[in-house]
Write a protein that holds these residues in place. Sequence first.
Motif, PDB file in Angstrom:
ATOM      1  N   LEU A  89      49.394 145.310 -51.360  1.00  0.00           N
ATOM      2  CA  LEU A  89      49.273 146.302 -52.424  1.00  0.00           C
ATOM      3  C   LEU A  89      49.481 145.585 -53.756  1.00  0.00           C
ATOM      4  N   LEU A  90      48.610 145.910 -54.698  1.00  0.00           N
ATOM      5  CA  LEU A  90      48.693 145.270 -56.002  1.00  0.00           C
ATOM      6  C   LEU A  90      49.199 146.244 -57.051  1.00  0.00           C
ATOM      7  N   CYS A  91      50.137 145.788 -57.835  1.00  0.00           N
ATOM      8  CA  CYS A  91      50.632 146.536 -58.986  1.00  0.00           C
ATOM      9  C   CYS A  91      50.391 145.714 -60.235  1.00  0.00           C
ATOM     10  N   ALA A  92      49.845 146.346 -61.260  1.00  0.00           N
ATOM     11  CA  ALA A  92      49.602 145.647 -62.523  1.00  0.00           C
ATOM     12  C   ALA A  92      50.118 146.513 -63.670  1.00  0.00           C
ATOM     13  N   GLN A  93      50.743 145.840 -64.659  1.00  0.00           N
ATOM     14  CA  GLN A  93      51.207 146.554 -65.851  1.00  0.00           C
ATOM     15  C   GLN A  93      50.807 145.786 -67.098  1.00  0.00           C
ATOM     16  N   ASP A  94      50.458 146.537 -68.128  1.00  0.00           N
ATOM     17  CA  ASP A  94      49.984 145.914 -69.371  1.00  0.00           C
ATOM     18  C   ASP A  94      50.945 146.160 -70.527  1.00  0.00           C
ATOM     19  N   MET A  95      52.214 146.386 -70.207  1.00  0.00           N
ATOM     20  CA  MET A  95      53.221 146.682 -71.228  1.00  0.00           C
ATOM     21  C   MET A  95      54.153 145.490 -71.490  1.00  0.00           C
ATOM     22  N   ASN A  96      53.831 144.355 -70.882  1.00  0.00           N
ATOM     23  CA  ASN A  96      54.628 143.138 -71.065  1.00  0.00           C
ATOM     24  C   ASN A  96      56.073 143.316 -70.592  1.00  0.00           C
ATOM     25  N   VAL A 149      62.895 140.519 -61.645  1.00  0.00           N
ATOM     26  CA  VAL A 149      63.396 140.537 -63.022  1.00  0.00           C
ATOM     27  C   VAL A 149      62.638 139.560 -63.907  1.00  0.00           C
ATOM     28  N   GLY A 150      61.602 138.946 -63.378  1.00  0.00           N
ATOM     29  CA  GLY A 150      60.787 138.063 -64.190  1.00  0.00           C
ATOM     30  C   GLY A 150      59.796 137.302 -63.339  1.00  0.00           C
ATOM     31  N   GLU A 151      58.847 136.700 -64.011  1.00  0.00           N
ATOM     32  CA  GLU A 151      57.822 135.924 -63.307  1.00  0.00           C
ATOM     33  C   GLU A 151      58.470 134.878 -62.410  1.00  0.00           C
ATOM     34  N   GLY A 152      58.030 134.839 -61.158  1.00  0.00           N
ATOM     35  CA  GLY A 152      58.531 133.851 -60.222  1.00  0.00           C
ATOM     36  C   GLY A 152      59.838 134.203 -59.541  1.00  0.00           C
ATOM     37  N   THR A 153      60.397 135.370 -59.836  1.00  0.00           N
ATOM     38  CA  THR A 153      61.662 135.785 -59.219  1.00  0.00           C
ATOM     39  C   THR A 153      61.484 137.105 -58.505  1.00  0.00           C
ATOM     40  N   THR A 154      62.117 137.230 -57.333  1.00  0.00           N
ATOM     41  CA  THR A 154      62.120 138.495 -56.601  1.00  0.00           C
ATOM     42  C   THR A 154      63.488 138.685 -55.957  1.00  0.00           C
ATOM     43  N   ALA A 155      63.781 139.936 -55.613  1.00  0.00           N
ATOM     44  CA  ALA A 155      65.053 140.238 -54.969  1.00  0.00           C
ATOM     45  C   ALA A 155      64.876 141.427 -54.042  1.00  0.00           C
ATOM     46  N   SER A 214      55.562 139.099 -54.159  1.00  0.00           N
ATOM     47  CA  SER A 214      55.383 137.913 -54.996  1.00  0.00           C
ATOM     48  C   SER A 214      55.106 138.351 -56.424  1.00  0.00           C
ATOM     49  N   ARG A 215      55.598 137.529 -57.365  1.00  0.00           N
ATOM     50  CA  ARG A 215      55.416 137.810 -58.797  1.00  0.00           C
ATOM     51  C   ARG A 215      54.975 136.494 -59.443  1.00  0.00           C
ATOM     52  N   LEU A 216      53.711 136.138 -59.190  1.00  0.00           N
ATOM     53  CA  LEU A 216      53.175 134.875 -59.710  1.00  0.00           C
ATOM     54  C   LEU A 216      52.808 134.990 -61.181  1.00  0.00           C
ATOM     55  N   LYS A 217      52.440 136.185 -61.609  1.00  0.00           N
ATOM     56  CA  LYS A 217      52.129 136.440 -63.009  1.00  0.00           C
ATOM     57  C   LYS A 217      53.005 137.580 -63.500  1.00  0.00           C
ATOM     58  N   LYS A 218      53.364 137.550 -64.721  1.00  0.00           N
ATOM     59  CA  LYS A 218      54.276 138.550 -65.268  1.00  0.00           C
ATOM     60  C   LYS A 218      53.726 139.961 -65.111  1.00  0.00           C
ATOM     61  N   GLN A 219      52.423 140.113 -65.245  1.00  0.00           N
ATOM     62  CA  GLN A 219      51.857 141.457 -65.233  1.00  0.00           C
ATOM     63  C   GLN A 219      51.601 142.010 -63.837  1.00  0.00           C
ATOM     64  N   ASN A 220      51.718 141.157 -62.806  1.00  0.00           N
ATOM     65  CA  ASN A 220      51.368 141.604 -61.456  1.00  0.00           C
ATOM     66  C   ASN A 220      52.546 141.483 -60.503  1.00  0.00           C
ATOM     67  N   PHE A 221      52.645 142.452 -59.593  1.00  0.00           N
ATOM     68  CA  PHE A 221      53.699 142.429 -58.578  1.00  0.00           C
ATOM     69  C   PHE A 221      53.063 142.880 -57.282  1.00  0.00           C
ATOM     70  N   LEU A 222      53.000 141.988 -56.297  1.00  0.00           N
ATOM     71  CA  LEU A 222      52.301 142.252 -55.050  1.00  0.00           C
ATOM     72  C   LEU A 222      53.293 142.596 -53.946  1.00  0.00           C
ATOM     73  N   LEU A 223      52.940 143.584 -53.150  1.00  0.00           N
ATOM     74  CA  LEU A 223      53.732 143.973 -51.984  1.00  0.00           C
ATOM     75  C   LEU A 223      52.892 143.734 -50.738  1.00  0.00           C
ATOM     76  N   GLY A 224      53.429 142.945 -49.814  1.00  0.00           N
ATOM     77  CA  GLY A 224      52.700 142.619 -48.604  1.00  0.00           C
ATOM     78  C   GLY A 224      53.352 143.176 -47.349  1.00  0.00           C
ATOM     79  N   LEU A 225      52.482 143.614 -46.456  1.00  0.00           N
ATOM     80  CA  LEU A 225      52.919 144.009 -45.122  1.00  0.00           C
ATOM     81  C   LEU A 225      52.250 143.041 -44.161  1.00  0.00           C
ATOM     82  N   GLU A 226      53.014 142.200 -43.497  1.00  0.00           N
ATOM     83  CA  GLU A 226      52.440 141.170 -42.635  1.00  0.00           C
ATOM     84  C   GLU A 226      51.960 141.746 -41.314  1.00  0.00           C
TER      85      GLU A 226
END
Lengths: 113, 114
Positions: free
Chosen positions: B21-28, B50-56, B67-79
Amino acid sequence: AQSVTQPDIHITVSEGASLELRCNYSYGATPYLFWYVQSPGQGLQLLLKYFSGDTLVQGIKGFEAEFKRSQSSFNLRKPSVHWSDAAEYFCAVVLPTRNQFYFGTGTSLTVIP
Amino acid sequence: NAGVTQTPKFRVLKTGQSMTLLCAQDMNHEYMYWYRQDPGMGLRLIHYSVGEGTTAKGEVPDGYNVSRLKKQNFLLGLESAAPSQTSVYFCASRSSGGYYNEQFFGPGTRLTVL
């Protein structure tokens, strides 16, 4: 255990009647408090929030909420309900120094003509 | 200004299939969150960033990766999807200016696992 409680799962009111939705929290410190509304099939929209100052806060769509520290409550009110207010309402808290929101289980509001 | 968008809006999976699942935000916004919403249980936090490259991990992280490879995107995976993962998934974001800043939510993704 720390929690956010919305004791009313479902409420039905007549259009034009007043409304109060209850929210209680159990945390050691005073959290930041929020009310969100979710219309059917939609995401959540912020109604209002409290973090300090005047304990009676005004929000959008004519809603207000009152923070009562002694009762650990943040109840949402509206003097006169409109049919378009039918939705699910969620109370949420954020603890100071934490980045997580904790949501209540929600109250579903039905408005009858 | 689109706010928070989610892709896809609906999906049906068979048990054992994977998806993202892809989440994108354009509010920085610095912070991003994934929740699941189930009847009578409100929203439960799966993972957050809490920022690019970090997850909890949040409250219910098992069976999900993010995964949060780019600040504007946050991906949720179901393996390997399971019927217990049938739910409505919401993404949210908020700025880092203060703990009183509200979250902004996407429209949700309705996932059914058969």
